[in-house]
Design a protein around this motif. Structure first.
Motif, mmCIF file in Angstrom:
data_model
loop_
_atom_site.group_PDB
_atom_site.id
_atom_site.type_symbol
_atom_site.label_atom_id
_atom_site.label_comp_id
_atom_site.label_asym_id
_atom_site.label_seq_id
_atom_site.Cartn_x
_atom_site.Cartn_y
_atom_site.Cartn_z
ATOM 1 N N GLY A 13 0.796 -1.218 0.000
ATOM 2 C CA GLY A 13 0.000 0.000 0.000
ATOM 3 C C GLY A 13 0.827 1.266 0.000
ATOM 4 N N GLY A 14 2.167 1.119 -0.020
ATOM 5 C CA GLY A 14 3.038 2.288 -0.016
ATOM 6 C C GLY A 14 3.231 2.852 -1.413
ATOM 7 N N GLN A 15 4.066 3.890 -1.481
ATOM 8 C CA GLN A 15 4.258 4.618 -2.727
ATOM 9 C C GLN A 15 5.395 4.071 -3.594
ATOM 10 O OE1 GLN A 15 2.134 7.210 -3.506
ATOM 11 N NE2 GLN A 15 1.058 6.538 -1.655
ATOM 12 N N GLU A 61 11.542 7.949 4.175
ATOM 13 C CA GLU A 61 10.483 7.223 4.864
ATOM 14 C C GLU A 61 9.128 7.865 4.607
ATOM 15 O OE1 GLU A 61 7.801 6.154 8.242
ATOM 16 O OE2 GLU A 61 8.496 8.118 7.590
ATOM 17 N N ALA A 62 9.070 9.190 4.638
ATOM 18 C CA ALA A 62 7.809 9.897 4.413
ATOM 19 C C ALA A 62 7.282 9.638 3.004
ATOM 20 C CB ALA A 62 8.005 11.393 4.643
ATOM 21 N N GLN A 63 8.171 9.668 2.025
ATOM 22 C CA GLN A 63 7.720 9.494 0.646
ATOM 23 C C GLN A 63 7.354 8.049 0.334
ATOM 24 O OE1 GLN A 63 10.038 11.575 -2.349
ATOM 25 N NE2 GLN A 63 10.473 13.263 -0.932
ATOM 26 N N CYS A 64 7.857 7.116 1.133
ATOM 27 C CA CYS A 64 7.429 5.726 0.992
ATOM 28 C C CYS A 64 5.981 5.538 1.457
ATOM 29 C CB CYS A 64 8.342 4.795 1.787
ATOM 30 S SG CYS A 64 9.973 4.536 1.050
ATOM 31 N N ARG A 65 5.546 6.353 2.385
ATOM 32 C CA ARG A 65 4.197 6.204 2.970
ATOM 33 C C ARG A 65 3.166 7.143 2.369
ATOM 34 N NH1 ARG A 65 3.537 8.165 7.502
ATOM 35 N NH2 ARG A 65 5.531 9.200 7.872
ATOM 36 N N ALA A 67 1.520 10.160 -0.243
ATOM 37 C CA ALA A 67 1.399 10.570 -1.641
ATOM 38 C C ALA A 67 1.886 12.003 -1.817
ATOM 39 C CB ALA A 67 -0.060 10.453 -2.083
ATOM 40 N N PRO A 68 2.259 12.394 -3.035
ATOM 41 C CA PRO A 68 2.661 13.788 -3.282
ATOM 42 C C PRO A 68 1.622 14.773 -2.774
ATOM 43 C CG PRO A 68 3.148 12.439 -5.199
ATOM 44 C CD PRO A 68 2.383 11.564 -4.247
ATOM 45 N N GLY A 69 2.104 15.794 -2.064
ATOM 46 C CA GLY A 69 1.230 16.814 -1.502
ATOM 47 C C GLY A 69 0.768 16.534 -0.084
ATOM 48 N N ALA A 70 0.952 15.294 0.393
ATOM 49 C CA ALA A 70 0.488 14.937 1.734
ATOM 50 C C ALA A 70 1.405 15.517 2.807
ATOM 51 C CB ALA A 70 0.404 13.425 1.886
ATOM 52 N N GLU A 71 0.807 15.959 3.923
ATOM 53 C CA GLU A 71 1.570 16.523 5.031
ATOM 54 C C GLU A 71 2.097 15.423 5.935
ATOM 55 O OE1 GLU A 71 -0.095 18.759 8.680
ATOM 56 O OE2 GLU A 71 0.495 20.365 7.297
ATOM 57 N N SER A 73 2.943 13.001 8.756
ATOM 58 C CA SER A 73 2.344 12.376 9.931
ATOM 59 C C SER A 73 3.175 11.141 10.190
ATOM 60 C CB SER A 73 0.876 11.993 9.682
ATOM 61 O OG SER A 73 0.782 11.061 8.618
ATOM 62 N N GLY A 74 3.464 10.878 11.442
ATOM 63 C CA GLY A 74 4.347 9.752 11.718
ATOM 64 C C GLY A 74 4.022 9.065 13.017
ATOM 65 N N THR A 75 4.076 7.743 12.987
ATOM 66 C CA THR A 75 3.847 6.949 14.205
ATOM 67 C C THR A 75 4.982 5.952 14.422
ATOM 68 O OG1 THR A 75 2.547 5.336 12.946
ATOM 69 C CG2 THR A 75 1.327 7.142 13.995
ATOM 70 N N ARG A 76 6.021 6.016 13.603
ATOM 71 C CA ARG A 76 7.125 5.059 13.732
ATOM 72 C C ARG A 76 7.857 5.289 15.052
ATOM 73 N NH1 ARG A 76 9.021 1.934 9.951
ATOM 74 N NH2 ARG A 76 8.013 3.199 8.323
ATOM 75 N N LEU A 77 8.150 4.218 15.766
ATOM 76 C CA LEU A 77 8.851 4.314 17.037
ATOM 77 C C LEU A 77 10.356 4.431 16.813
ATOM 78 C CD1 LEU A 77 6.852 1.583 18.985
ATOM 79 C CD2 LEU A 77 6.521 4.075 19.061
ATOM 80 N N LEU A 78 11.064 4.811 17.873
ATOM 81 C CA LEU A 78 12.507 4.988 17.751
ATOM 82 C C LEU A 78 13.263 3.675 17.777
ATOM 83 C CD1 LEU A 78 13.348 8.093 19.984
ATOM 84 C CD2 LEU A 78 12.948 8.008 17.524
ATOM 85 N N ASP A 79 12.873 2.758 18.657
ATOM 86 C CA ASP A 79 13.726 1.602 18.928
ATOM 87 C C ASP A 79 12.952 0.290 18.949
ATOM 88 O OD1 ASP A 79 12.287 2.178 21.196
ATOM 89 O OD2 ASP A 79 13.976 2.026 22.573
ATOM 90 N N ARG A 80 11.956 0.153 18.085
ATOM 91 C CA ARG A 80 11.274 -1.131 17.916
ATOM 92 C C ARG A 80 11.606 -1.675 16.531
ATOM 93 N NH1 ARG A 80 10.954 -0.129 22.471
ATOM 94 N NH2 ARG A 80 9.164 -0.244 23.886
ATOM 95 N N ALA A 81 11.037 -2.818 16.177
ATOM 96 C CA ALA A 81 11.275 -3.388 14.854
ATOM 97 C C ALA A 81 10.887 -2.383 13.780
ATOM 98 C CB ALA A 81 10.464 -4.678 14.700
#
Length: 319
Positions: A13-15, A61-65, A67-71, A73-81
């Motif tokens: 589902g990524g870009q 990482e942002a561009q993998c998730r 689409a162009p123009g999207a602001e 938003s992030g929920t990725r943790l620092l030190d998990r898988a």
């Protein structure tokens, strides 16, 4: 590390972006009244720091998730898988006895904790650029400690001077940007190159994208005032960077050919401040002619660590 980035790029589902696009304001100085404001990239050239690397990885990482123009938003943790720490490579001692990298450091820290500390340090550096801050790190409820995991990525030119920060948005297709092939991230080059080498490579990519015919016919170069004022690269930084990029096969010397049909091109930043670079003439006939370079993106398909180790062996054997 490369495996983690590839998993992010191949996310269902990524870009699957290729290229990754970086707005030119990140590396090109801006005009403010009668002065030039150094670009954010020029402030991230500490050879021992990973702030430049981390910002580029966050953009990837942002561009993998998104689409162009999207602001952002992030929920990725620092030190998990597949957390942010998994994207960072750090130096570690190699044991010939065990044929592997040691898991601890002299201070008794694990590689995982060292990566986490480096990520936190990078976020502090990126936040400390005042109006050009490239991240914002909120404080926890007690106000005494940063909540690193909740950082917010800022626009390539920084948060700006207004109370409402200028958050990162994935560049629209029509926006001026430097195109970075996915292999730069997926094959480890973002982690192997020093900040000054990354900055030099990005600058050459900007010139190649801005003046494609000149690049293909006779190569591009930077010299003196243009290099320092607009990109913040000192002569030794730029020339050492070019030398290493040559040795690693990421650029090549270009043969001098007839002047390009593009004539005398002009660099134009976001505020329409022109800089003339005449590629048809020697950079400064009174001193020396700058080397002209062409990008060799096929070199990015090689494994960055393997290429670096091979080069290190060559250099060691020649001493």
């Amino acid at each position: 590390m490369n495996t983690a980035l590839r998993e992010v790029w191949e996310l269902d589902g990524g870009q699957r972006p290729d290229p990754i696009r970086l707005r030119t304001g990140f590396l090109l100085a801006a005009r403010d009244d009668e002065e030039l404001v150094p670009a954010p990239m020029s402030q991230l050239l500490n050879p021992r720091g990973i702030a430049l690397r981390f910002y580029l990885l966050a953009v990837f990482e942002a561009q993998c998730r998104l689409a162009p123009g999207a602001e952002w938003s992030g929920t990725r943790l620092l030190d998990r898988a597949l957390g942010w720490s998994d994207f960072i490579a750090i130096d570690a001692a190699y044991s010939s006895t065990s044929s592997g990298y040691l898991r601890g450091t002299k201070q008794g820290r694990t590689l995982e904790s060292s990566r986490l500390r480096q990520v936190q340090g990078a976020l502090r550096t990126l936040e400390g650029l005042d109006d050009q801050a490239l991240v914002e790190v909120p404080r926890k409820e007690n106000g005494a400690h940063r909540d690193y995991g909740a950082f917010v990525l800022m626009h390539e030119t920084g948060r700006g001077g207004l109370p409402t920060a200028k958050r990162y948005r994935v560049p629209a297709r029509a926006e001026a940007a430097v195109d970075i092939p996915r292999d730069f991230f997926l094959h480890g080059w973002a982690s192997v190159l020093y900040p000054s080498e990354i900055a030099t490579w990005l600058t050459l990519r900007f010139l190649a994208g801005r003046f494609p015919s000149v690049h293909d016919q006779s190569g591009v170069y930077l010299y003196g005032q243009d290099r320092e004022q607009w990109f913040g690269l000192r002569r030794d930084t730029y020339e050492d960077g070019c030398a290493m990029l040559l040795a690693l096969g990421l650029i090549r010397h270009a043969e001098r050919r007839a002047p390009s049909a593009e004539g005398t091109p002009t660099l134009v930043n976001a505020n329409a401040m022109p800089v003339t670079i005449d590629f048809s003439q020697p950079a400064d006939p009174g001193r020396y002619e700058a080397h002209r370079y062409q990008l060799t993106d096929e070199g990015l398909r090689e494994d960055a660590l393997a290429q670096s180790l091979t080069l290190l062996k060559k250099l060691s054997s020649s001493d």
